[in-house]
Design an enzyme around this catalytic site. Structure first.
Site, PDB file in Angstrom:
ATOM      1  N   ASP A  11      -8.144 -17.951  14.624  1.00  0.00           N
ATOM      2  CA  ASP A  11      -7.884 -19.221  15.308  1.00  0.00           C
ATOM      3  C   ASP A  11      -9.089 -20.121  15.050  1.00  0.00           C
ATOM      4  O   ASP A  11     -10.141 -19.659  14.589  1.00  0.00           O
ATOM      5  CB  ASP A  11      -7.697 -18.982  16.817  1.00  0.00           C
ATOM      6  CG  ASP A  11      -7.486 -20.286  17.596  1.00  0.00           C
ATOM      7  OD1 ASP A  11      -6.719 -21.144  17.123  1.00  0.00           O
ATOM      8  OD2 ASP A  11      -8.103 -20.457  18.660  1.00  0.00           O
ATOM      9  N   SER A  12      -8.943 -21.387  15.394  1.00  0.00           N
ATOM     10  CA  SER A  12     -10.078 -22.305  15.294  1.00  0.00           C
ATOM     11  C   SER A  12     -11.211 -21.882  16.221  1.00  0.00           C
ATOM     12  O   SER A  12     -12.330 -22.370  16.086  1.00  0.00           O
ATOM     13  CB  SER A  12      -9.638 -23.715  15.676  1.00  0.00           C
ATOM     14  OG  SER A  12      -9.223 -23.726  17.029  1.00  0.00           O
ATOM     15  N   CYS A  74      -2.882 -19.717  15.801  1.00  0.00           N
ATOM     16  CA  CYS A  74      -3.229 -21.119  16.009  1.00  0.00           C
ATOM     17  C   CYS A  74      -2.034 -21.964  15.567  1.00  0.00           C
ATOM     18  O   CYS A  74      -1.621 -21.894  14.395  1.00  0.00           O
ATOM     19  CB  CYS A  74      -4.455 -21.444  15.156  1.00  0.00           C
ATOM     20  SG  CYS A  74      -4.923 -23.175  15.170  1.00  0.00           S
ATOM     21  N   GLU A 152     -13.151 -24.685  24.402  1.00  0.00           N
ATOM     22  CA  GLU A 152     -14.123 -23.999  23.524  1.00  0.00           C
ATOM     23  C   GLU A 152     -15.501 -23.895  24.161  1.00  0.00           C
ATOM     24  O   GLU A 152     -16.242 -22.966  23.893  1.00  0.00           O
ATOM     25  CB  GLU A 152     -14.292 -24.786  22.224  1.00  0.00           C
ATOM     26  CG  GLU A 152     -13.352 -24.434  21.113  1.00  0.00           C
ATOM     27  CD  GLU A 152     -13.467 -23.000  20.658  1.00  0.00           C
ATOM     28  OE1 GLU A 152     -14.556 -22.589  20.227  1.00  0.00           O
ATOM     29  OE2 GLU A 152     -12.465 -22.283  20.744  1.00  0.00           O
ATOM     30  N   CYS A 184      -0.536 -24.775  22.182  1.00  0.00           N
ATOM     31  CA  CYS A 184      -1.839 -24.527  21.564  1.00  0.00           C
ATOM     32  C   CYS A 184      -2.356 -23.257  22.210  1.00  0.00           C
ATOM     33  O   CYS A 184      -2.264 -23.112  23.441  1.00  0.00           O
ATOM     34  CB  CYS A 184      -2.786 -25.699  21.834  1.00  0.00           C
ATOM     35  SG  CYS A 184      -4.525 -25.347  21.461  1.00  0.00           S
ATOM     36  N   HIS A 186      -5.157 -22.204  22.884  1.00  0.00           N
ATOM     37  CA  HIS A 186      -6.239 -22.361  23.858  1.00  0.00           C
ATOM     38  C   HIS A 186      -5.716 -22.593  25.283  1.00  0.00           C
ATOM     39  O   HIS A 186      -6.384 -22.244  26.254  1.00  0.00           O
ATOM     40  CB  HIS A 186      -7.122 -23.569  23.499  1.00  0.00           C
ATOM     41  CG  HIS A 186      -8.122 -23.324  22.404  1.00  0.00           C
ATOM     42  ND1 HIS A 186      -7.756 -23.112  21.098  1.00  0.00           N
ATOM     43  CD2 HIS A 186      -9.477 -23.254  22.434  1.00  0.00           C
ATOM     44  CE1 HIS A 186      -8.855 -22.945  20.361  1.00  0.00           C
ATOM     45  NE2 HIS A 186      -9.905 -23.026  21.154  1.00  0.00           N
TER      46      HIS A 186
HETATM   47  N1  DGL Z   1      -5.749 -22.977  19.214  1.00  0.00           N
HETATM   48  C1  DGL Z   1      -5.258 -23.979  18.389  1.00  0.00           C
HETATM   49  C2  DGL Z   1      -3.783 -24.188  18.373  1.00  0.00           C
HETATM   50  O1  DGL Z   1      -3.058 -23.290  18.735  1.00  0.00           O
HETATM   51  C3  DGL Z   1      -6.138 -24.996  17.786  1.00  0.00           C
HETATM   52  C4  DGL Z   1      -6.777 -25.953  18.700  1.00  0.00           C
HETATM   53  C5  DGL Z   1      -7.736 -26.808  17.938  1.00  0.00           C
HETATM   54  O2  DGL Z   1      -8.633 -26.234  17.329  1.00  0.00           O
HETATM   55  O3  DGL Z   1      -7.572 -28.023  17.954  1.00  0.00           O
HETATM   56  O4  DGL Z   1      -3.310 -25.231  18.019  1.00  0.00           O
END
Ligand code: DGL
Length: 263
Positions: A11-12, A74, A152, A184, A186
């Site tokens: 993931d990011s 992600c 984050e 997302c 996150h």
């Molecule tokens: N966790 C991510 C997603 O599912 C990426 C969020 C990001 O880095 O902008 O989209």
């Protein structure tokens, strides 16, 4: 290269831990290796070319560590990169998409909201998903710029993060959505706060579990007799990753800095 076949997950940043948690529950004993690309988060503000470049780089690292299946944990990277990854690597991939279809099936009033990064919502893949599954209903699309970046930082009770959540949840509440997709990976980390903003009657839906089930269907390798805890790598703050892993119940995960060659 490790002889033990594993599932590679990336993931990011820390968000994909919400998918790793589901994978760990679905496939106990299967070695899991996770990369949090936190030094390059958020992906939601990046170009597709940048995200693809990072996705390739991390996939190579995971493959070299023994990964035989890659889970792109992600939504943003799935939209920007998974088609190219599938074409370029001789590995199976599982991606994640906002759960528009299950949300519409579950909604009683057909008012469904989708919270996601701006990059996910403007992607061709998401537009195609809407066309296929929305069946004439227009979900309320709520871009959440800055939300993944705030998560984050790992301070989930930070007043600025709470304020941002209040701002992005207000239109969904005003629209009367009874089901809201967390598009997302996150966002489930702050599900409690989102629930508080939207009200207890609103159903929050994320797609970590269907992703884990799909990974289980594609996993054809033996489970080693001596299991190792999930291995987590980050090019960001190891303390934040530790805290978020604990929050996801992954207390026994081993956490390392990403080797400079892979960072
Ligand atoms: N966790 C991510 C997603 O599912 C990426 C969020 C990001 O880095 O902008 O989209």
């Amino acid at each position: 290269m490790s002889a033990v076949a594993s599932i590679g997950v990336f993931d990011s940043g820390v968000g994909g831990l919400t998918v790793l948690r589901a994978l760990h529950a679905q496939l106990p004993g299967v070695p899991l290796i996770y990369v949090a690309d936190s030094a390059h988060a958020p992906y939601g503000d990046r170009s597709d070319a940048f995200i693809l470049d990072r996705a390739r780089h991390i996939t190579r690292f995971l493959r070299d560590q023994g990964a035989r299946l890659i889970v792109v944990a992600c939504n943003t990277a799935t939209a920007a990169a998974i088609a190219t990854l599938r074409a370029e690597f001789d590995l199976p991939f599982v991606g994640i998409e906002p759960g528009v279809k299950p949300a519409l099936a579950r909604s009683r009033n057909q008012r469904v909201g989708v919270m996601a990064t701006p990059a996910t919502l403007r992607s061709a893949k998401f537009r195609a998903l809407l066309q296929t599954h929305a069946g004439g209903i227009t979900p309320v699309l709520q871009p959440c710029p800055g939300l993944a970046a705030a998560i984050e930082r790992g301070e989930l009770d930070d007043p600025a993060l709470r304020q941002l959540l209040a701002t992005v949840c207000a239109p969904l509440r005003a629209a009367g959505c009874d089901t809201v997709v967390l598009g997302c990976t996150h966002y489930p980390l702050v599900a409690q706060h989102i629930q508080a903003e939207l009200g207890a009657h609103v159903h929050l839906l994320d797609t970590a579990e269907p992703v884990a089930r799909q990974a289980a269907r594609l996993w054809t390798h033996a489970v080693p007799a001596h299991t190792q805890p999930p291995l987590l790598y980050t090019n960001g703050d190891v303390d934040v990753l530790r805290r978020m892993a604990d929050l996801c119940g992954l207390h026994h995960a081993q956490i390392h800095s990403l080797p400079p060659s892979a960072a």
